[in-house]
Design a protein around this motif. Structure first.
Motif, PDB file in Angstrom:
ATOM      1  N   ALA A  42       0.846  -1.197   0.000  1.00 16.28           N
ATOM      2  CA  ALA A  42       0.000   0.000   0.000  1.00 16.28           C
ATOM      3  C   ALA A  42       0.879   1.243   0.000  1.00 16.28           C
ATOM      4  N   GLU A  43       0.263   2.385  -0.226  1.00 14.42           N
ATOM      5  CA  GLU A  43       1.004   3.645  -0.258  1.00 14.42           C
ATOM      6  C   GLU A  43       1.753   3.920   1.040  1.00 14.42           C
ATOM      7  N   ASP A  44       1.202   3.473   2.172  1.00 16.79           N
ATOM      8  CA  ASP A  44       1.859   3.714   3.460  1.00 16.79           C
ATOM      9  C   ASP A  44       2.900   2.648   3.811  1.00 16.79           C
ATOM     10  N   GLY A  45       3.144   1.713   2.888  1.00 16.54           N
ATOM     11  CA  GLY A  45       4.140   0.668   3.103  1.00 16.54           C
ATOM     12  C   GLY A  45       3.588  -0.608   3.705  1.00 16.54           C
ATOM     13  N   THR A  46       2.321  -0.608   4.094  1.00 11.07           N
ATOM     14  CA  THR A  46       1.695  -1.811   4.634  1.00 11.07           C
ATOM     15  C   THR A  46       1.620  -2.875   3.549  1.00 11.07           C
ATOM     16  N   GLN A  48      -0.256  -5.982   1.978  1.00 10.24           N
ATOM     17  CA  GLN A  48      -1.632  -6.467   1.968  1.00 10.24           C
ATOM     18  C   GLN A  48      -1.686  -7.782   1.218  1.00 10.24           C
ATOM     19  N   HIS A  64       2.326  -4.589   8.868  1.00 18.77           N
ATOM     20  CA  HIS A  64       3.292  -3.500   8.943  1.00 18.77           C
ATOM     21  C   HIS A  64       4.372  -3.986   9.901  1.00 18.77           C
TER      22      HIS A  64
END
Length: 139
Positions: A42-46, A48, A64
């Motif tokens: 994801a954009e926040d680095g998570t 998925q 994360h």
């Protein structure tokens, strides 16, 4: 199921979870991922993952560095994948609805003191995880 267990790793009784080995998370989950591998970050680095076990059971996981949320795990085989992940990470499972902790004996001593007394210590298998989190199956 509509609840979402959490996976964390504790060390030496510390109250704060320690970072997870994200390369190991990927190694365990990617073989079971059913979506485009390009969509795993994801954009926040998570990270998925939408995983599917060989019996067709599924779950979504959001990872994360400090923990993993397991969203809507279905019964049966998907718990085997979750058990493998938890075991290889040396982590524990927390059921937020009950506040309980499920772990192997190896991780029990690493839990914060306030979590040790009520922890359910199991052999980390899919069936044992599912039973510890959802109760025994009825015939």
């Amino acid at each position: 199921m509509s609840w979402s267990p959490l996976i964390y790793k504790f060390v030496d009784g510390g109250e704060v979870p320690v970072p997870l080995d994200m390369a190991l998370v990927r190694a365990v989950l990617e073989p079971h991922h059913v979506e485009d591998p390009q969509l795993t970050v994801a954009e926040d680095g998570t990270l998925q993952f939408w995983i599917r076990a060989s019996d067709g059971s599924e779950a979504e996981l959001f990872a994360h560095e400090n923990g993993i949320l397991v969203s809507r795990p279905q019964a049966d085989g998907v718990f085997g994948i979750i058990a493998e992940l938890v075991s290889r990470l040396g982590a524990v499972i927390i059921d937020p609805s009950e506040g309980g902790v499920v772990c192997r004996a190896e991780e029990h001593a690493h839990l914060p003191a306030g979590m040790r007394d009520d922890a359910i210590v199991i052999e980390m298998t899919g069936e044992a995880v599912e039973t510890a989190l959802t109760g025994p199956r009825r015939p």
